[in-house]
Design an enzyme around this catalytic site. Structure first.
Site, PDB file in Angstrom:
ATOM      1  N   LYS A  17      38.301  -7.546   7.431  1.00 24.90           N
ATOM      2  CA  LYS A  17      39.006  -6.514   8.255  1.00 24.90           C
ATOM      3  C   LYS A  17      39.947  -7.270   9.255  1.00 24.90           C
ATOM      4  CE  LYS A  17      36.691  -6.491  12.142  1.00 24.90           C
ATOM      5  NZ  LYS A  17      36.832  -6.582  13.568  1.00 24.90           N
ATOM      6  N   ALA A 105      34.429 -14.762  13.491  1.00 26.74           N
ATOM      7  CA  ALA A 105      35.718 -14.945  13.528  1.00 26.74           C
ATOM      8  C   ALA A 105      36.467 -13.795  13.716  1.00 26.74           C
ATOM      9  CB  ALA A 105      36.115 -15.768  12.122  1.00 26.74           C
ATOM     10  N   GLY A 106      35.983 -12.703  13.892  1.00 26.46           N
ATOM     11  CA  GLY A 106      36.495 -11.553  14.279  1.00 26.46           C
ATOM     12  C   GLY A 106      37.131 -10.683  12.974  1.00 26.46           C
ATOM     13  N   ALA A 112      31.272  -6.508   6.384  1.00 27.26           N
ATOM     14  CA  ALA A 112      31.691  -5.964   5.159  1.00 27.26           C
ATOM     15  C   ALA A 112      30.655  -6.443   3.908  1.00 27.26           C
ATOM     16  CB  ALA A 112      33.041  -6.976   4.755  1.00 27.26           C
ATOM     17  N   ASP A 144      30.672  -2.483  13.335  1.00 28.93           N
ATOM     18  CA  ASP A 144      31.756  -2.666  12.352  1.00 28.93           C
ATOM     19  C   ASP A 144      31.360  -2.053  10.938  1.00 28.93           C
ATOM     20  OD1 ASP A 144      33.875  -3.437  14.033  1.00 28.93           O
ATOM     21  OD2 ASP A 144      33.380  -5.490  13.442  1.00 28.93           O
TER      22      ASP A 144
HETATM   23  O1  C5P Z   1      26.997  -4.142  16.552  1.00 26.34           O
HETATM   24  P1  C5P Z   1      27.368  -5.550  16.415  1.00 26.34           P
HETATM   25  O2  C5P Z   1      26.396  -6.591  15.961  1.00 26.34           O
HETATM   26  O3  C5P Z   1      28.697  -5.611  15.594  1.00 26.34           O
HETATM   27  O4  C5P Z   1      27.921  -6.123  17.722  1.00 26.34           O
HETATM   28  C1  C5P Z   1      27.484  -7.402  18.373  1.00 26.34           C
HETATM   29  C2  C5P Z   1      27.712  -7.399  19.886  1.00 26.34           C
HETATM   30  O5  C5P Z   1      28.858  -7.096  20.369  1.00 26.34           O
HETATM   31  C3  C5P Z   1      26.885  -6.108  20.702  1.00 26.34           C
HETATM   32  O6  C5P Z   1      25.660  -6.574  20.838  1.00 26.34           O
HETATM   33  C4  C5P Z   1      27.671  -6.178  21.910  1.00 26.34           C
HETATM   34  O7  C5P Z   1      27.301  -6.830  22.827  1.00 26.34           O
HETATM   35  C5  C5P Z   1      29.168  -6.194  21.469  1.00 26.34           C
HETATM   36  N1  C5P Z   1      29.847  -5.143  21.217  1.00 26.34           N
HETATM   37  C6  C5P Z   1      30.256  -4.157  22.163  1.00 26.34           C
HETATM   38  N2  C5P Z   1      31.057  -2.959  21.821  1.00 26.34           N
HETATM   39  C7  C5P Z   1      31.126  -2.741  20.446  1.00 26.34           C
HETATM   40  C8  C5P Z   1      30.968  -3.749  19.578  1.00 26.34           C
HETATM   41  C9  C5P Z   1      30.175  -4.849  19.829  1.00 26.34           C
HETATM   42  O8  C5P Z   1      30.113  -4.318  23.482  1.00 26.34           O
HETATM   43  N3  C5P Z   1      31.965  -1.677  20.255  1.00 26.34           N
END
Ligand code: C5P
Length: 294
Positions: A17, A105-106, A112, A144
């Site tokens: 994405k 890498a964003g 996915a 995500d």
């Molecule tokens: O949920 P995910 O593993 O993708 O998120 C990794 C980290 O990125 C979270 O622990 C949080 O520190 C940060 N994050 C956030 N706000 C979001 C998504 C991610 O602060 N909406």
């Protein structure tokens, strides 16, 4: 609800994405950030191949297999275990993940993969995916994952779990570039400074790639400064993309470090890739995905 596996092999694509724009609108008490983001999927994808087995196992291959951290690695198996717990059975699967999307890498590659694993296992295990709350399972795995389950261009809010259909997007060529340095999402969010954004609703139905670019210039990505401070390469890549004569828009995806350029067609993105200044950078010329991922 489930029967013995009738499929001998299930193959699912897990597309990368990009956040065409990303505004940080607040922070919750649990530390997660609230977002307003336009997410689109690209034709670049990982591949999951699932086969029936007594237990769960994962083999990773492909160009980015070696860079997988345990955490990303485990997202596929974590998805499988949670689905199995919800279904209340002990069926297994041999899963092979072909990792084409760079890690940390964003580009949402791990999310996915988790989404593709949930759909793929439902198919392998002969479970009606519509009868299982895959979004609830996905949301526990990562912010995500719900949009990756949705699999189509989407406006995303909350911490990623609130999803609405995006206005129509044009067919666009996309050039994805990073310098092969990973960036940790939590650290980029932590390094973000300044007030939260209060963007007006995004209701732009883009008139071609140029029209989309115009709309994106007004939004941007609120994590760019933090990402550049942690990894100055991001600024270098953005400048290199902006200098490409045919590039309509250059932005950073998610928390970086991958940046994307938008072009009128995939073939133009491909030509542009040859003009990048550093042959050692990772670059993939692709396009916005025309079909849903799910
Ligand atoms: O949920 P995910 O593993 O993708 O998120 C990794 C980290 O990125 C979270 O622990 C949080 O520190 C940060 N994050 C956030 N706000 C979001 C998504 C991610 O602060 N909406």
């Amino acid at each position: 609800m489930t029967g013995a596996s009738r499929q001998t092999e299930v193959v699912r694509a897990a597309p990368a994405k990009i956040n065409l724009y990303l505004k940080v609108t607040g922070r919750r008490a649990d530390g997660y950030h609230e977002l307003d983001s336009l997410v689109a999927f690209t034709e670049l994808h990982d591949v999951l191949t699932l086969r029936p087995a007594a237990d769960l196992s994962l083999t990773v291959e492909g160009p980015f297999a070696g860079t997988l951290t345990d955490q990303t690695d485990n997202l596929v198996l974590a998805a499988a275990r949670r689905l199995r717990a919800v279904l209340g059975h002990e069926l297994g699967a041999d899963i092979t993940l072909t990792k084409n999307i760079p890690v940390a890498a964003g580009l949402g590659g791990g999310s996915a993969d988790a989404a593709a694993a949930l759909y793929g296992l439902c198919e392998l295990w002969d479970v009606d995916a519509a009868g299982v709350d895959l979004v609830a399972i996905g949301a526990e795995l990562g912010a995500d994952v719900p949009v990756c389950l949705y699999g189509r261009p989407a406006l995303v809010s909350g911490i990623g779990e609130q999803i609405t259909a995006s206005p129509a997007l044009p067919a666009a060529g996309v050039l994805l570039v990073n310098t092969r340095r990973p960036l940790a999402t939590p650290e980029v969010f932590r390094a973000r400074e300044g007030p939260f954004s209060e963007p007006p609703p995004f209701d732009h139905a883009a008139d071609g790639v140029a029209g989309l670019a115009e709309a994106l210039v007004a939004r941007g990505n609120d994590l760019v400064s933090a990402a550049c401070a942690m990894c100055p390469d991001v600024g270098e890549v953005l400048s290199a993309l902006e200098r490409l004569p045919s590039c309509r828009y250059a932005g950073m995806s998610g928390s970086g470090a991958t940046c994307f350029g938008l072009f009128d067609a995939a073939s133009i993105a491909q030509d542009a890739a040859r003009r990048l200044p550093e042959p050692g950078w990772w670059a993939a010329a692709t396009s916005l995905r025309s079909k849903p991922a799910g």
